[in-house]
Scaffold this motif. Structure first.
Motif, PDB file in Angstrom:
ATOM      1  N   UNK A 188       0.840  -1.194   0.000  1.00 54.99           N
ATOM      2  CA  UNK A 188       0.000   0.000   0.000  1.00 54.99           C
ATOM      3  C   UNK A 188       0.876   1.245   0.000  1.00 54.99           C
ATOM      4  N   UNK A 189       0.594   2.162  -0.918  1.00 55.83           N
ATOM      5  CA  UNK A 189       1.288   3.445  -0.965  1.00 55.83           C
ATOM      6  C   UNK A 189       0.500   4.456  -0.149  1.00 55.83           C
ATOM      7  N   UNK A 251       9.558  -0.506  -8.076  1.00 59.80           N
ATOM      8  CA  UNK A 251      10.825  -1.233  -8.242  1.00 59.80           C
ATOM      9  C   UNK A 251      10.752  -2.655  -7.688  1.00 59.80           C
ATOM     10  N   UNK A 252       9.872  -2.903  -6.715  1.00 62.32           N
ATOM     11  CA  UNK A 252       9.679  -4.264  -6.208  1.00 62.32           C
ATOM     12  C   UNK A 252       8.289  -4.784  -6.581  1.00 62.32           C
ATOM     13  N   UNK A 253       7.722  -4.230  -7.644  1.00 57.71           N
ATOM     14  CA  UNK A 253       6.419  -4.670  -8.110  1.00 57.71           C
ATOM     15  C   UNK A 253       5.358  -3.608  -7.902  1.00 57.71           C
ATOM     16  N   UNK A 254       4.269  -3.703  -8.646  1.00 60.52           N
ATOM     17  CA  UNK A 254       3.187  -2.711  -8.508  1.00 60.52           C
ATOM     18  C   UNK A 254       2.503  -2.829  -7.154  1.00 60.52           C
ATOM     19  N   UNK A 255       1.806  -1.764  -6.787  1.00 57.84           N
ATOM     20  CA  UNK A 255       1.106  -1.722  -5.500  1.00 57.84           C
ATOM     21  C   UNK A 255      -0.330  -2.214  -5.647  1.00 57.84           C
ATOM     22  N   UNK A 256      -0.851  -2.729  -4.545  1.00 58.42           N
ATOM     23  CA  UNK A 256      -2.245  -3.165  -4.519  1.00 58.42           C
ATOM     24  C   UNK A 256      -3.189  -2.008  -4.218  1.00 58.42           C
ATOM     25  N   UNK A 257      -2.722  -1.086  -3.380  1.00 62.71           N
ATOM     26  CA  UNK A 257      -3.577   0.018  -2.969  1.00 62.71           C
ATOM     27  C   UNK A 257      -2.797   1.309  -2.810  1.00 62.71           C
ATOM     28  N   UNK A 258      -3.543   2.406  -2.813  1.00 58.63           N
ATOM     29  CA  UNK A 258      -2.952   3.736  -2.651  1.00 58.63           C
ATOM     30  C   UNK A 258      -3.921   4.604  -1.873  1.00 58.63           C
ATOM     31  N   UNK A 259      -3.420   5.248  -0.819  1.00 56.48           N
ATOM     32  CA  UNK A 259      -4.221   6.192  -0.045  1.00 56.48           C
ATOM     33  C   UNK A 259      -3.637   7.583  -0.210  1.00 56.48           C
ATOM     34  N   UNK A 260      -4.444   8.495  -0.756  1.00 59.18           N
ATOM     35  CA  UNK A 260      -4.057   9.907  -0.844  1.00 59.18           C
ATOM     36  C   UNK A 260      -4.681  10.655   0.318  1.00 59.18           C
ATOM     37  N   UNK A 261      -3.870  11.375   1.072  1.00 59.04           N
ATOM     38  CA  UNK A 261      -4.379  12.135   2.213  1.00 59.04           C
ATOM     39  C   UNK A 261      -3.732  13.512   2.209  1.00 59.04           C
ATOM     40  N   UNK A 273      -0.724  11.264  -9.820  1.00 61.62           N
ATOM     41  CA  UNK A 273      -0.481  10.560 -11.076  1.00 61.62           C
ATOM     42  C   UNK A 273       0.484   9.405 -10.898  1.00 61.62           C
ATOM     43  N   UNK A 274       1.618   9.654 -10.254  1.00 61.18           N
ATOM     44  CA  UNK A 274       2.626   8.597 -10.128  1.00 61.18           C
ATOM     45  C   UNK A 274       2.125   7.442  -9.272  1.00 61.18           C
ATOM     46  N   UNK A 275       1.364   7.733  -8.225  1.00 60.02           N
ATOM     47  CA  UNK A 275       0.879   6.661  -7.352  1.00 60.02           C
ATOM     48  C   UNK A 275      -0.196   5.819  -8.036  1.00 60.02           C
ATOM     49  N   UNK A 276      -1.078   6.442  -8.797  1.00 59.02           N
ATOM     50  CA  UNK A 276      -2.095   5.682  -9.526  1.00 59.02           C
ATOM     51  C   UNK A 276      -1.446   4.850 -10.627  1.00 59.02           C
ATOM     52  N   UNK A 277      -0.451   5.422 -11.278  1.00 58.29           N
ATOM     53  CA  UNK A 277       0.266   4.673 -12.309  1.00 58.29           C
ATOM     54  C   UNK A 277       1.043   3.500 -11.727  1.00 58.29           C
ATOM     55  N   UNK A 278       1.320   3.535 -10.427  1.00 60.83           N
ATOM     56  CA  UNK A 278       2.072   2.459  -9.780  1.00 60.83           C
ATOM     57  C   UNK A 278       1.195   1.294  -9.334  1.00 60.83           C
ATOM     58  N   UNK A 279      -0.125   1.402  -9.544  1.00 60.68           N
ATOM     59  CA  UNK A 279      -1.032   0.333  -9.119  1.00 60.68           C
ATOM     60  C   UNK A 279      -1.049  -0.829 -10.113  1.00 60.68           C
ATOM     61  N   UNK A 280      -1.252  -2.020  -9.580  1.00 57.55           N
ATOM     62  CA  UNK A 280      -1.409  -3.207 -10.424  1.00 57.55           C
ATOM     63  C   UNK A 280      -2.764  -3.188 -11.107  1.00 57.55           C
ATOM     64  N   UNK A 281      -2.943  -4.103 -12.038  1.00 57.44           N
ATOM     65  CA  UNK A 281      -4.250  -4.252 -12.661  1.00 57.44           C
ATOM     66  C   UNK A 281      -5.278  -4.563 -11.572  1.00 57.44           C
ATOM     67  N   UNK A 282      -6.434  -3.884 -11.603  1.00 62.32           N
ATOM     68  CA  UNK A 282      -7.492  -3.981 -10.611  1.00 62.32           C
ATOM     69  C   UNK A 282      -7.046  -3.475  -9.228  1.00 62.32           C
ATOM     70  N   UNK A 283      -6.046  -2.616  -9.221  1.00 66.21           N
ATOM     71  CA  UNK A 283      -5.640  -1.978  -7.980  1.00 66.21           C
ATOM     72  C   UNK A 283      -6.680  -0.958  -7.531  1.00 66.21           C
ATOM     73  N   UNK A 307      -8.844  -0.006 -12.790  1.00 70.62           N
ATOM     74  CA  UNK A 307      -8.544   0.501 -11.459  1.00 70.62           C
ATOM     75  C   UNK A 307      -9.808   1.035 -10.788  1.00 70.62           C
ATOM     76  N   UNK A 308      -9.864   0.911  -9.495  1.00 67.94           N
ATOM     77  CA  UNK A 308     -10.954   1.478  -8.705  1.00 67.94           C
ATOM     78  C   UNK A 308     -10.425   2.707  -7.982  1.00 67.94           C
ATOM     79  N   UNK A 309     -11.048   3.848  -8.240  1.00 66.06           N
ATOM     80  CA  UNK A 309     -10.658   5.103  -7.587  1.00 66.06           C
ATOM     81  C   UNK A 309     -11.875   5.611  -6.826  1.00 66.06           C
TER      82      UNK A 309
END
Length: 373
Positions: A188-189, A251-261, A273-283, A307-309
């Motif tokens: 998770x980012x 660098x160690x693989x795409x992320x499953x989730x991202x929380x923007x706060x 932009x960079x964090x959403x682009x770092x998500x895996x498929x269906x992240x 992706x789910x946003x």
């Protein structure tokens, strides 16, 4: 039997102006009625921007005057309405300041801070729930009082009352993380991760079993975040270069989730932009930031990678119950055991010092100041 005296001391905000038109007065104590409880306030949180809000400098915050300001609090039940079925006199509780209209879930207020945009929100703020927790006693909704296991928290785990206030800060990002279904072992980012709520998001994600990538602009502050749990926290500096930052995040693989706060000032930041682009498929991404203006989004990537946003404001009652359970079981550690600073405590008469202390430190883990009436 009620334990409430006829009079109590309260902090009254008379008008919105600078310097603060606020004073401690003695007034008639609140009484419980149907659907409410009265708590003896032991410790109430002070937000870093409290002074700005109550002087009218920070907008848009709507509240009536005069009124008793306040926030989430730790208290003991002093009286309950006739329809109470669980809460008992003397019981230690966490009072959650996020109040939702019983007959209209779109009516929302932050008790002691601001009403929402609807007519119903203003009815609640100006009427039944006008006065908050910077007082010896406060009338609050029954459903916003969450019982705490006092023997476990203050006995076995040796927390202080003021340590428990951090539950309020944790609840906000915890709601966003649960909303996107963060699971044990996921990556998770959290961005930005060095502010008060970002730091709380890191602590919450760890308690949920996630690996955390903490992103921010301050390298030194990021290292302090990493020090909380070097085995499960990695850090990425936000350089403003979307391509380079995305590469570093993955660098160690795409992320499953991202929380923007994000704070409102982050409207020009490229991290969304960079964090959403770092998500895996269906992240999944949870947007809890406070940006007031439009921000660019990688729409094509969101579409092509399914992706789910989701936008999320605050949390649910169930989120709060699960969070408190994590604290009581010890999976989520407070105080120094969790790398969280203990708040400084101020009496009601020293409200100005409490507001100033809270404003001095807006970064990192923990609540800087609490008021103990």
């Amino acid at each position: 039997m009620s334990t409430i005296p006829p009079k109590h001391r309260a902090l009254i905000l008379n008008s919105t102006r600078d310097p603060l038109d606020i004073s401690v007065v003695e007034q008639t104590s609140p009484q419980a009625g149907p659907g409410s409880a009265v708590i003896r306030v032991l410790s109430a949180a002070v937000l870093s921007y409290a002074g700005e809000v109550y002087s009218g400098h920070k907008q848009p915050y709507q509240y009536p005057t005069p009124f008793i300001p306040g926030s989430s609090a730790i208290g003991r039940i002093a009286a309950v309405g006739p329809d109470a079925t669980l809460l008992k006199l003397g019981q230690l509780v966490f009072f959650d300041s996020y109040i939702v209209g019983r007959d209209d879930p779109t009516s929302l207020i932050l008790h002691g801070l601001t009403s929402g945009p609807t007519v119903g929100s203003r009815v609640m703020m100006e009427g039944e729930w006008r006065d908050s927790t910077y007082a010896e006693y406060a009338k609050v909704p029954l459903e916003n009082c969450f019982p705490l296991d006092e023997a476990r928290l203050l006995g076995d785990l040796r927390y202080k009352i003021e340590d428990l206030i951090y539950i309020g800060a944790l609840s906000v990002p915890f709601g966003g993380l649960r909303d996107i279904g963060v699971k044990v072992g996921e990556k998770v980012i959290v961005a930005p991760a060095t502010g008060a709520f970002g730091g709380a998001a890191v602590i919450a994600a760890l308690a949920m079993g996630a690996r955390v990538v903490a992103m921010g602009r301050n390298a030194e502050a990021l290292e302090r975040v990493k020090a909380v749990n070097p085995d499960r926290i990695s850090v990425v500096l936000n350089t403003g270069d979307v391509t380079a930052d995305t590469k570093e995040l993955t660098k160690d693989g795409p992320a499953d989730g991202f929380l923007d706060i994000s704070p409102r000032e982050a409207v020009t930041s490229t991290h969304l932009q960079s964090c959403i682009l770092a998500l895996r498929r269906e992240g999944r991404a949870s947007l809890m930031g406070g940006q007031l203006d439009l921000v660019p989004m990688p729409i094509r990537t969101i579409m092509r990678y399914d992706l789910t946003v989701k936008g999320k404001w605050m949390y649910t009652k169930d989120d709060m119950r699960v969070l408190i359970s994590l604290v009581e079981t010890g999976y989520l550690k407070l105080s120094e055991a969790g790398g969280i600073q203990t708040a400084r405590t101020f009496p009601l008469e020293d409200f100005a010092a409490a507001f100033n202390a809270a404003a001095e430190k807006r970064k990192g883990f923990g609540v800087e100041a609490v008021i103990a009436p």
